[in-house]
Design an enzyme around this catalytic site. Structure first.
Site, PDB file in Angstrom:
ATOM      1  N   GLU A   1     -57.581 -41.864  12.528  1.00  0.00           N
ATOM      2  CA  GLU A   1     -58.711 -42.615  13.106  1.00  0.00           C
ATOM      3  C   GLU A   1     -58.230 -43.829  13.890  1.00  0.00           C
ATOM      4  OE1 GLU A   1     -62.008 -43.252  10.425  1.00  0.00           O
ATOM      5  OE2 GLU A   1     -62.580 -45.090  11.464  1.00  0.00           O
TER       6      GLU A   1
ATOM      7  N   LYS B   1     -66.078 -46.695   2.274  1.00  0.00           N
ATOM      8  CA  LYS B   1     -65.303 -45.776   3.124  1.00  0.00           C
ATOM      9  C   LYS B   1     -64.379 -46.596   4.030  1.00  0.00           C
ATOM     10  CE  LYS B   1     -64.459 -42.918   6.780  1.00  0.00           C
ATOM     11  NZ  LYS B   1     -63.907 -43.249   8.097  1.00  0.00           N
TER      12      LYS B   1
ATOM     13  N   ASP C   1     -51.293 -39.171  -4.216  1.00  0.00           N
ATOM     14  CA  ASP C   1     -52.445 -38.275  -4.297  1.00  0.00           C
ATOM     15  C   ASP C   1     -53.712 -39.053  -3.917  1.00  0.00           C
ATOM     16  OD1 ASP C   1     -54.583 -36.718  -5.107  1.00  0.00           O
ATOM     17  OD2 ASP C   1     -53.682 -36.124  -7.008  1.00  0.00           O
TER      18      ASP C   1
ATOM     19  N   HIS D   1     -63.840 -49.438  19.171  1.00  0.00           N
ATOM     20  CA  HIS D   1     -63.615 -48.025  18.883  1.00  0.00           C
ATOM     21  C   HIS D   1     -63.518 -47.215  20.167  1.00  0.00           C
ATOM     22  CE1 HIS D   1     -63.659 -46.229  14.913  1.00  0.00           C
ATOM     23  NE2 HIS D   1     -64.275 -47.312  14.473  1.00  0.00           N
TER      24      HIS D   1
HETATM   25  C1  MEV Z   1     -65.508 -46.255   9.891  1.00  0.00           C
HETATM   26  O1  MEV Z   1     -64.445 -45.356   9.654  1.00  0.00           O
HETATM   27  C2  MEV Z   1     -65.607 -47.288   8.791  1.00  0.00           C
HETATM   28  C3  MEV Z   1     -66.823 -48.208   8.872  1.00  0.00           C
HETATM   29  O2  MEV Z   1     -68.016 -47.428   8.956  1.00  0.00           O
HETATM   30  C4  MEV Z   1     -66.808 -49.071   7.644  1.00  0.00           C
HETATM   31  C5  MEV Z   1     -68.052 -49.922   7.462  1.00  0.00           C
HETATM   32  O3  MEV Z   1     -69.133 -49.573   7.978  1.00  0.00           O
HETATM   33  O4  MEV Z   1     -67.933 -50.951   6.767  1.00  0.00           O
HETATM   34  C6  MEV Z   1     -66.794 -49.042  10.129  1.00  0.00           C
END
Ligand code: MEV
Length: 457
Positions: free
Chosen positions: A109, A293, A309, A407
């Site tokens: 990513e 995430k 892992d 991004h």
């Molecule tokens: C994207 O890979 C991760 C985000 O969505 C984390 C977040 O929203 O805090 C940008």
């Protein structure tokens, strides 16, 4: 928003790399490498070799020129047909417990490596990351079914706790010699389940520098017959728990208020925006899942780079986030008495530096060397710091200009490559897509076709 990322590669052209002078390396090891992203791939690698004292072989493993081969892979899993590659970048500027560390990150990513590096720079001006871990204690679970009387079976097992622990201590002489082994034994009575009540024994096991799955599963299997006899029931499952809530890693950092201002955003606006973004995740599981995430973007990338892992770490993190019955944020953000932004992250981190792929996989070995870690705890302290940095990068962007601006530039490069652009045309096409605010493959192909036919320049 963020600069080009710090990917590394290697070609045989640079195999005459500098001789290793360990004292000089120790003196010059700094995770701040100005203009790193402007270097060529080979120059980046040479810089790492110089700083971290990598051998040619280790450098080649990091670059992808060497490393794991299909024959080795064939011994690791079943039905091997080849290898699957990921970009490997290096996050800069990290200082963890006063030590500079270069952090290898394997991830597909865009923005993650750059985001971590940039936030590590901000944290550095507030003293870097302070991290620590609890003892490397994991839990093995042994499920006991059909015991005639659960409370008495529970007590019968607990009465023999000392003996059971002594037996478990003999299972792994290597671990014992290293100071690891069983620490405690608990018996839980699960009173409600789809099959009715049953018992679960938890064997608490210090696994030292290993991830520990093998040691735990072996110990659980070995104790099973005695537990069955003591309880009068039968042992069913014997397996470790990935909710490694006794093996926690914690990191905190302070971002000096003045470091937060950028473009038209005041420092107070950014700080309060980050705190409000965290509050959203603290209160709402839908947001918490995405927030966490973002943390795992950083955590997993290092876990993967070091051959650990990542499914185990993921499972542990999310189970821990829901430990109080409601899924919530793993991190916390607030302000200190001086108005600075302060952040912390606590999560289970079952990672090792011995055993499994960490030793077999040449790139994982070189990644550990690059970081200069000497224990699993030290590795976990770095990983949890990267998770916190990554969380800050996401919240700062989301609370201000939004995530897409940064991004898009990086995403546009991937779209350009997917459309068939090569060499310098990748950058050119990516720039054009961003200018047009249409980062789509169909448009990329259209532009490329026009350029190739000479219809457009
Ligand atoms: C994207 O890979 C991760 C985000 O969505 C984390 C977040 O929203 O805090 C940008």
């Amino acid at each position: 928003m963020l600069g080009r990322e710090n990917c590394i590669t290697y070609s045989t052209a640079s195999s005459s790399l500098l001789p290793i002078d360990r004292e000089r390396i120790a003196m010059t090891l700094s995770s701040r490498i100005s203009g790193f992203y402007n270097l060529s791939l080979e120059e980046r690698l040479a810089e790492l070799i110089r700083r971290a004292g990598l051998t040619d072989e280790e450098a080649r493993a990091l670059s992808g020129a060497a490393g794991l081969d299909a024959a080795q892979a064939d011994h690791m899993i079943e039905n091997v047909i080849g290898l699957h590659a990921l970009p490997l970048g290096v996050a800069l500027n990290f200082q963890v417990n006063g030590r500079d560390v270069l952090v290898p990150m394997a991830i597909e990513e865009p923005s993650v490596v750059a985001g971590a590096s940039f936030m590590a720079k901000l944290a550095r001006s507030g003293g870097g990351f302070h991290a620590h871990t609890s003892a490397p204690e994991m839990i093995a679970q042994i499920q006991i079914l059909d015991a005639p009387d659960l409370p008495s079976a529970r007590l019968a097992i607990l009465e023999q706790k000392a003996d059971l622990l002594a037996e478990a201590a003999e299972i792994d002489p290597v671990l014992k010699k290293l100071g690891g082994g069983p620490r405690d034994l608990e018996v839980r009575l699960i009173s409600e389940s789809p099959i009715g009540p049953f018992l679960v024994v938890h064997l608490i096991y210090d696994v030292r520098d290993a991830m520990g799955a093998n040691a735990l599963n072996t110990a659980a299997e070995r104790l099973a017959p005695r537990l069955a006899a003591l309880s009068g029931g039968r042992v069913h499952l014997r397996i470790l728990s990935n909710l490694a809530d006794r093996r926690l890693a914690r990191a905190r950092c302070t971002i000096p208020l003045q470091e937060l201002a950028f473009d038209d955003f005041s420092a107070e606006e950014v700080r309060d925006g980050i705190i409000a973004a965290w509050a959203f995740a603290a209160a709402d599981p839908y947001r918490a899942a995405t927030h966490n995430k973002g943390i795992m973007n950083g955590v997993d990338a290092v876990v993967i780079a070091t051959g650990n892992d990542w499914r185990a770490v993921e499972a542990g993190a999310h189970a821990y986030a829901a430990r109080n019955g409601r899924y919530t944020s793993l991190s916390a953000w607030g302000r200190d008495a001086q108005g600075n932004l302060v952040g912390s992250l606590e999560m289970p981190l079952a990672v090792g530096i011995v055993g499994g792929a960490t030793r077999v996989h040449p790139t994982a070995r070189a990644a550990l060397k690059l970081m200069g870690v000497s224990s699993a705890s030290e590795l976990a302290e770095i990983i949890v710091s990267v998770g916190l940095a990554q969380n800050l990068a996401a919240l700062r962007a989301l609370a201000t200009e939004g995530i897409q601006r940064g991004h898009m530039t990086l995403h546009a490069r991937q779209v350009a490559i997917a459309a068939g652009a090569e060499g310098e045309w990748i950058e050119r096409l990516a720039r054009r897509l961003v200018e047009e605010k249409t980062v789509r493959i169909d448009r990329a192909v259209e532009i490329l076709t026009a350029w190739r036919s000479g219809a457009e320049t």
